[in-house]
Design a protein around this motif. Structure first.
Motif, PDB file in Angstrom:
ATOM      1  N   VAL A  19       0.961  -0.919   0.020  1.00  0.00           N
ATOM      2  CA  VAL A  19      -0.009   0.046  -0.129  1.00  0.00           C
ATOM      3  C   VAL A  19       0.987   1.206   0.020  1.00  0.00           C
ATOM      4  CG1 VAL A  19      -1.812   1.223   1.401  1.00  0.00           C
ATOM      5  CG2 VAL A  19      -1.979  -1.053   1.222  1.00  0.00           C
ATOM      6  N   ASP A  23      -2.699   5.723  -1.057  1.00  0.00           N
ATOM      7  CA  ASP A  23      -3.771   4.824  -1.275  1.00  0.00           C
ATOM      8  C   ASP A  23      -4.920   5.157  -0.009  1.00  0.00           C
ATOM      9  OD1 ASP A  23      -3.272   3.248  -3.495  1.00  0.00           O
ATOM     10  OD2 ASP A  23      -1.803   1.939  -2.372  1.00  0.00           O
ATOM     11  N   TYR A  24      -4.216   5.701   1.035  1.00  0.00           N
ATOM     12  CA  TYR A  24      -4.933   5.703   2.425  1.00  0.00           C
ATOM     13  C   TYR A  24      -5.956   6.680   2.225  1.00  0.00           C
ATOM     14  CZ  TYR A  24      -1.515   2.860   4.799  1.00  0.00           C
ATOM     15  OH  TYR A  24      -0.878   1.486   5.203  1.00  0.00           O
ATOM     16  N   ILE A  27      -8.909   4.339   1.641  1.00  0.00           N
ATOM     17  CA  ILE A  27      -9.073   3.149   2.528  1.00  0.00           C
ATOM     18  C   ILE A  27      -9.622   3.603   3.668  1.00  0.00           C
ATOM     19  CG2 ILE A  27      -7.980   1.521   3.740  1.00  0.00           C
ATOM     20  CD1 ILE A  27      -5.534   1.573   1.809  1.00  0.00           C
ATOM     21  N   TYR A  45      -0.359  -4.496   2.683  1.00  0.00           N
ATOM     22  CA  TYR A  45      -0.450  -4.872   1.348  1.00  0.00           C
ATOM     23  C   TYR A  45      -1.996  -5.001   0.954  1.00  0.00           C
ATOM     24  CZ  TYR A  45       4.023  -6.930   1.776  1.00  0.00           C
ATOM     25  OH  TYR A  45       5.262  -7.150   1.936  1.00  0.00           O
ATOM     26  N   LYS A  46      -2.254  -4.558  -0.309  1.00  0.00           N
ATOM     27  CA  LYS A  46      -3.495  -4.288  -0.844  1.00  0.00           C
ATOM     28  C   LYS A  46      -3.714  -5.383  -1.952  1.00  0.00           C
ATOM     29  CE  LYS A  46      -1.905  -0.855  -4.074  1.00  0.00           C
ATOM     30  NZ  LYS A  46      -1.957   0.430  -4.512  1.00  0.00           N
ATOM     31  N   ILE A  55      -9.632  -1.517  -4.589  1.00  0.00           N
ATOM     32  CA  ILE A  55      -8.843  -2.461  -3.331  1.00  0.00           C
ATOM     33  C   ILE A  55      -9.947  -3.642  -3.033  1.00  0.00           C
ATOM     34  CG2 ILE A  55      -7.693  -2.570  -1.400  1.00  0.00           C
ATOM     35  CD1 ILE A  55      -6.564   0.078  -2.023  1.00  0.00           C
ATOM     36  N   LEU A  58      -7.177  -6.062   2.429  1.00  0.00           N
ATOM     37  CA  LEU A  58      -5.977  -5.511   2.881  1.00  0.00           C
ATOM     38  C   LEU A  58      -5.538  -6.251   3.997  1.00  0.00           C
ATOM     39  CD1 LEU A  58      -7.214  -2.001   3.264  1.00  0.00           C
ATOM     40  CD2 LEU A  58      -5.398  -2.581   1.820  1.00  0.00           C
TER      41      LEU A  58
END
Lengths: 155, 181
Positions: A19, A23-24, A27, A45-46, A55, A58
């Motif tokens: 990740v 990306d956050y 998420i 990891y995604k 995604i 996770l």
């Protein structure tokens, strides 16, 4: 590795990668059940279908090299993939297999992947992934890892 | 009844998430200790066949990692992987040489970096590995080739200061195309 569409049984190739910081933003707790931003300093990891940026699940882990072990801190699928009307099958299995492969690469025949599900969830992991049980800890070791790779990994 | 219903619900959604973060370092160490004891017991029953499978799987994963992210170091990765492959399967390297029909001295020279492997050797190694990995996991035919050439490439790029000055003297372009004019 593949996921299978629950709607039509069609198979889709997936990729699992680390990740990235940006990306956050996508998420969110409402879609991925935990506050993943708190895991930013961990190894996360995604999993996504090749060619898609969405995604599906996770996992965050902690390596414990002195015990030849990788501990799964958090693992989740996205909201759409929870329960009996999930969109795709195999998401959690692929994530656990991916982490198991890292463990084998690092620790060979001593490899171990552990996690601590609570309550009835534990039985699901024992039944589905052949996990060993030690107290409250579940683990896959080399025998189970070889099985997981045969089941989930076609690469 | 309500309890049963809730239990079912929990299992149904079991894969949606597990939070198994340790609440303290002590808890992690205690769990690790108990787990290690149980693992050691289980390992006693691990057959030598499974151990060899695990080592070969580890080797394959290490090679794949090297192909993906090659690191140039003084050590020769190709021969390091090759040695690991042979020594995992055979107690004597001469037996591997026999199995792929090459001279034991030639194998020794390749393993000790005194001679580069030729195509014949790489092709036989490729077929040998295909057969070995057949019952373990999928093994790409091109893996050994990729490791070998990836290493050559990394070595070449890392040592440019050594070969470039001499090579550049031989390269002249009379009509150099300039872009943007």
């Amino acid at each position: 590795m593949i996921v299978i569409s629950s709607a039509n049984g069609k198979e889709y190739k997936v990729e699992i990668e680390a990740v990235q910081a940006n990306d956050y933003k996508s998420i969110t707790k409402s879609r991925y059940f935990f506050d993943w931003k708190k895991e930013q300093s961990q190894e996360v990891y995604k999993i996504k279908i090749v060619g898609s940026s969405d995604i599906l699940g996770l996992v965050s882990v902690e390596r414990i090299p002195e015990e030849w072990r990788i501990h799964i801190r958090l693992i989740t699928v996205s909201k759409e993939n929870k329960g009996s009307d999930k969109e795709y099958e195999n998401i959690a299995g692929n994530l656990i297999t991916f982490i198991s492969k890292i463990a084998v690469r690092e620790y060979g025949e001593l490899a171990c992947v552990s996690l601590k599900p609570k309550g009835a969830i534990a039985q699901h992991y024992i039944d589905k992934f052949g996990m060993n049980i030690t107290g409250m800890t579940l683990s896959v070791e080399i025998e189970e890892i070889l099985e997981l790779i045969n089941t989930y990994d076609y690469d | 009844m309500i309890k049963e219903k809730n239990k079912f619900k929990e299992i149904e959604g079991a894969e949606f998430g597990v939070d198994s973060r340790y609440t303290s370092k002590k808890k992690q160490l205690d769990d690790g200790k108990a787990l290690m004891e149980a693992r050691l017991q289980r390992m006693k029953n691990l057959s030598s066949d499974k151990i060899i499978k695990a080592k070969l799987l580890q080797l394959k994963l290490k090679m794949e990692e090297f192909i993906k992210e090659p690191i140039y170091q003084e050590e020769n990765h190709f021969t390091k992987f090759l040695t690991s492959y042979i020594d995992t399967i055979y107690s004597k390297r001469i037996d591997f040489a026999k199995d792929i029909d090459i001279d034991a001295n030639l194998l020794s020279k390749i393993v000790n970096n005194h001679r580069k492997p030729k195509e014949d050797f790489l092709l036989r190694l490729m077929i040998h590995s295909e057969k070995t990995y057949n019952n373990i996991c999928h093994f790409h035919k091109k893996t050994w080739y990729q490791v070998y050439f990836q290493e050559k490439l990394s070595e070449l790029m890392a040592n440019q200061d050594q070969w470039r000055p001499n090579v550049e003297r031989h390269v002249k372009i009379k009509n150099l195309i300039s872009v943007g004019d």
